[in-house]
Write an enzyme that holds these catalytic residues in place. Structure first.
Site, short mmCIF file in Angstrom:
data_model
loop_
_atom_site.label_atom_id
_atom_site.label_comp_id
_atom_site.label_asym_id
_atom_site.label_seq_id
_atom_site.Cartn_x
_atom_site.Cartn_y
_atom_site.Cartn_z
CD GLU A 9 -27.00 -6.82 7.95
OE1 GLU A 9 -27.41 -7.82 8.55
OE2 GLU A 9 -26.17 -6.86 7.04
NE ARG A 21 -33.56 -15.84 11.34
CZ ARG A 21 -34.15 -14.81 10.73
NH1 ARG A 21 -35.30 -14.98 10.13
NH2 ARG A 21 -33.59 -13.62 10.71
P1 AMP Z 1 -28.51 -6.87 14.29
O1 AMP Z 1 -29.41 -6.15 15.24
O2 AMP Z 1 -28.05 -6.01 13.16
O3 AMP Z 1 -27.36 -7.54 15.02
O4 AMP Z 1 -29.37 -8.00 13.58
C1 AMP Z 1 -29.57 -9.22 14.21
C2 AMP Z 1 -30.95 -9.77 13.98
O5 AMP Z 1 -31.40 -9.56 12.63
C3 AMP Z 1 -30.94 -11.25 14.22
O6 AMP Z 1 -32.06 -11.56 15.07
C4 AMP Z 1 -31.06 -11.88 12.86
O7 AMP Z 1 -32.08 -12.86 12.87
C5 AMP Z 1 -31.41 -10.77 11.89
N1 AMP Z 1 -30.41 -10.58 10.83
C6 AMP Z 1 -29.65 -9.48 10.63
N2 AMP Z 1 -28.86 -9.59 9.57
C7 AMP Z 1 -29.09 -10.82 9.07
C8 AMP Z 1 -28.55 -11.55 7.95
N3 AMP Z 1 -27.60 -11.03 7.16
N4 AMP Z 1 -29.01 -12.81 7.75
C9 AMP Z 1 -29.95 -13.34 8.55
N5 AMP Z 1 -30.50 -12.69 9.60
C10 AMP Z 1 -30.08 -11.45 9.87
#
Ligand code: AMP
Length: 175
Positions: free
Chosen positions: A100, A63
């Site tokens: 996550e 995205r």
């Molecule tokens: P992180 O590495 O935990 O910061 O996760 C970020 C990536 O995971 C981003 O590229 C987001 O597209 C996706 N992502 C993580 N959590 C969410 C969420 N709650 N809603 C949408 N996309 C998420």
């Protein structure tokens, strides 16, 4: 929050328990389907560069690409993708990270950014910061200068900024 940030915030759809139980997914398709909201998002992300000269805008699979390419055009910069493992055809640097909801490896082309080039990192969402931290490491591995990291959405409670060290972090919408 600014009026535009509030409008964008109100437009993002919350989807509970996607893609796993316990995850509240922030669905930006409601922004992407509106030319006005999409334009606002791209312009707000562009503004986070603060008028600095940027050579390359790096977008994170998948995205992040949607926003990073038009931001690059706005800044008269090139676009560079950081992709999930096995998708880039040329020689790559790789970095493993946890997110996550799972584990992943991201890659960048070794010749995508020249040493000393000024980079803006763009992604749709900062959650735990694992993905962005891996991207930051790849950018530093190429001896580039990371000017800032910009996200459309930040989930503040997850403290993703802490993983990004002294990187300047901007977010258009914060929850
Ligand atoms: P992180 O590495 O935990 O910061 O996760 C970020 C990536 O995971 C981003 O590229 C987001 O597209 C996706 N992502 C993580 N959590 C969410 C969420 N709650 N809603 C949408 N996309 C998420």
């Amino acid at each position: 929050m600014s009026t535009i940030s509030q409008i964008l915030s109100d437009s993002i759809r919350d989807v509970p328990d996607f893609p796993k139980p316990g995850i509240l997914f922030k669905d930006i398709s409601t922004i992407l389907s509106s030319p006005e909201l999409l334009r606002h998002s791209v312009n707000e992300l562009t503004a986070t560069a603060g008028g600095e000269k940027i050579d390359k805008v790096v977008g994170i699979d998948a995205r992040g690409f949607i926003f990073a390419a038009p931001v690059a055009l706005n800044l008269d910069a090139g676009f560079v993708p950081i992709r999930k493992q096995g998708k880039l055809p040329w020689q790559t640097h790789s970095m493993a990270y946890s997110l996550e909801y799972g584990e992943n490896v991201v890659e960048i082309h070794q010749d995508a950014i020249l040493p000393g080039e000024r980079v803006l990192l763009v992604d749709d969402l900062l959650a735990t910061g694992g993905t962005a931290a891996a991207a930051v490491k790849l950018i530093h591995q190429l001896d580039a200068e990371l000017v800032a990291a910009s996200f459309l959405i930040e989930l503040s409670d997850l403290n993703g900024r802490e993983l990004l060290g002294n990187t300047i972090v901007n977010a258009v919408v914060r929850y």
